[in-house]
Design an enzyme around this catalytic site. Structure first.
Site, short mmCIF file in Angstrom:
data_model
loop_
_atom_site.label_atom_id
_atom_site.label_comp_id
_atom_site.label_asym_id
_atom_site.label_seq_id
_atom_site.Cartn_x
_atom_site.Cartn_y
_atom_site.Cartn_z
N ARG A 68 5.60 -5.75 -3.96
CA ARG A 68 4.66 -4.78 -4.56
C ARG A 68 5.08 -3.37 -4.15
O ARG A 68 6.19 -2.97 -4.48
CB ARG A 68 3.23 -5.09 -4.14
CG ARG A 68 2.21 -4.63 -5.17
CD ARG A 68 0.80 -5.02 -4.77
NE ARG A 68 0.54 -6.43 -4.93
CZ ARG A 68 0.10 -6.99 -6.05
NH1 ARG A 68 -0.13 -6.26 -7.09
NH2 ARG A 68 -0.12 -8.29 -6.11
N ARG A 113 -6.83 -14.13 -8.94
CA ARG A 113 -7.21 -12.72 -8.74
C ARG A 113 -8.44 -12.55 -9.62
O ARG A 113 -8.41 -12.86 -10.80
CB ARG A 113 -6.09 -11.80 -9.19
CG ARG A 113 -4.74 -12.05 -8.49
CD ARG A 113 -3.80 -10.88 -8.71
NE ARG A 113 -2.41 -11.23 -8.50
CZ ARG A 113 -1.82 -11.26 -7.31
NH1 ARG A 113 -2.50 -10.97 -6.22
NH2 ARG A 113 -0.54 -11.57 -7.21
N GLY A 124 -2.40 -13.63 -4.35
CA GLY A 124 -1.08 -14.28 -4.50
C GLY A 124 -0.91 -15.39 -3.47
O GLY A 124 -1.20 -15.19 -2.30
N THR A 167 0.44 -12.99 2.73
CA THR A 167 1.09 -12.42 1.54
C THR A 167 2.56 -12.23 1.86
O THR A 167 2.89 -11.76 2.97
CB THR A 167 0.48 -11.06 1.13
OG1 THR A 167 1.40 -10.42 0.22
CG2 THR A 167 0.23 -10.12 2.29
N ASP A 196 -5.11 -7.94 1.50
CA ASP A 196 -6.19 -6.99 1.81
C ASP A 196 -7.16 -6.78 0.64
O ASP A 196 -8.32 -6.43 0.86
CB ASP A 196 -5.66 -5.66 2.38
CG ASP A 196 -4.64 -5.01 1.49
OD1 ASP A 196 -4.32 -5.57 0.42
OD2 ASP A 196 -4.14 -3.93 1.86
N ASP A 234 4.29 -10.00 0.85
CA ASP A 234 4.61 -8.57 0.87
C ASP A 234 4.64 -7.99 2.29
O ASP A 234 5.24 -6.94 2.51
CB ASP A 234 3.58 -7.79 0.03
CG ASP A 234 3.55 -8.27 -1.42
OD1 ASP A 234 4.53 -8.88 -1.86
OD2 ASP A 234 2.53 -8.04 -2.10
N ASP A 249 2.34 -6.43 3.88
CA ASP A 249 1.90 -5.04 3.71
C ASP A 249 0.49 -4.80 4.22
O ASP A 249 -0.18 -3.87 3.77
CB ASP A 249 1.99 -4.67 2.22
CG ASP A 249 1.06 -5.53 1.35
OD1 ASP A 249 0.52 -6.54 1.86
OD2 ASP A 249 0.88 -5.20 0.17
#
Ligand code: F6P
Length: 321
Positions: free
Chosen positions: A173, A73, A12, A127, A104, A129, A131
């Protein structure tokens, strides 16, 4: 023969990728590397969409959102023969090392590539996110939060004018970082994230009590990972008795010109990545922890789960009960 490395963005897109590409190319060049740019992420590595860096390619990109290298992706990268193709492309061009800017999943893919063919890489966490385990910050998060903050502030205008409830679903996500931070920064009444238990009965009683005491509208922020956006909206309508609307912010959160914070973080991560490769690191991820920049071996990043800051969770706890 000159040292040679290539830079790619993968997964992303996020704001901050362009300044990271620019700084990594410039700094690596200062360190004596011939640098290449890989277009289209892992797919471009496979398709040999790789070009030597020119001044023109990395000029005027700093302020642009997304990634000028484009991204993808690429599940096909799990196939050994496909990775072999990518390796041959690099070998033919004399490229010995990679800098990958992404999440990741991309780091895992590059680690497999390293195990197969011994091409060292340095990962730069990017990202919205936020995360990735081991780092407090990923490129793009500050820009995304500012986009979200502006949207929620706008929605508040309608919520207050119309005495309505708004449920705002944000990305992330499986991670609740964006939702949690937004709920606190925008003064939401309700926040649901996957990492925090919630109780609709107590939330309902609290909101009804507030309404009896003059509350005229409600803002709720939910993380997409809870899958609660639709349900919560209907529940506010039916159980609280306040007209409610759902706004799914979607991909607007990923775009936009990188904030000052994302630009400076991008430079620092890019320098750390080149330095890590220069120091002989073979498969590491750049991290920012407790105010310091460094790197971690890939395993310690991919084998653990990102943990939300307990202080943030404590602050937001009352919004889930
Ligand atoms: O990982 C970034 C992210 O924007 C997530 O927040 C979201 O769940 C996902 O990507 C959306 O993916 P896509 O752009 O492929 O629909």
């Amino acid at each position: 023969m000159a040292k040679s490395l290539a830079i790619l963005t993968s997964g992303g897109d996020s704001a901050g990728m362009n300044p990271a590409v620019k700084c990594a190319a410039e700094y690596a060049s200062q360190k004596g590397y011939d640098t290449h740019l890989v277009y289209d992420g892992l797919r471009g590595l496979i398709a040999d969409n790789i070009v030597p860096t020119t001044r023109e390619q990395i000029s005027g990109i700093l302020h642009r959102g997304g990634t000028m290298l484009r991204s993808s992706r690429s599940p096909e990268f799990f196939d050994y023969d496909v990775r072999l193709q990518a390796y041959e492309n690099l070998k033919r061009r004399g490229i010995e090392k990679l800098i990958v800017i992404g999440g990741d999943g991309s780091f895992r893919a590059l680690n497999q590539f390293y195990s197969d063919f011994g091409i060292p890489f340095a990962g730069i966490p990017a990202t919205i996110d936020n995360d990735i385990a081991g780092t407090d910050y990923c490129l793009g998060v500050d820009t995304a939060l500012n986009v979200i903050r502006e949207s929620v502030d706008s929605i508040r205008d309608t919520a207050s004018s119309f005495s309505r409830a708004f449920v705002i679903e944000v990305m992330g996500r499986h991670c609740g970082y964006l939702a949690l931070t937004t709920a606190l920064a925008c003064g939401a009444e309700i926040c649901l994230v996957p990492e925090m238990p919630y109780n609709l009965d107590t939330i309902g009683a609290r909101i009804k009590h507030d309404i009896a005491n003059g509350r005229r509208y409600v803002l709720a922020v939910v993380a997409e990972g809870t899958k609660m956006g639709d349900y919560l909206t209907r529940w506010i309508n039916d159980s609280i008795g306040m007209e409610a609307r759902l706004t799914v912010l979607g991909h607007v959160q990923r775009g936009g010109s990188p904030s000052v914070h994302d630009r400076i973080m991008a430079y620092k991560f890019a320098v750390a990545a080149v330095d890590a490769l220069e120091a002989g690191q073979t498969n590491s991820v750049m991290v920012y922890r407790a105010g310091a920049y460094g790197f971690l071996p890939i395993q310690s990043v991919t084998d653990s789960k990102y943990q939300l800051d307990p202080a943030l969770l404590r602050l937001a706890g009352p919004l889930a009960s």
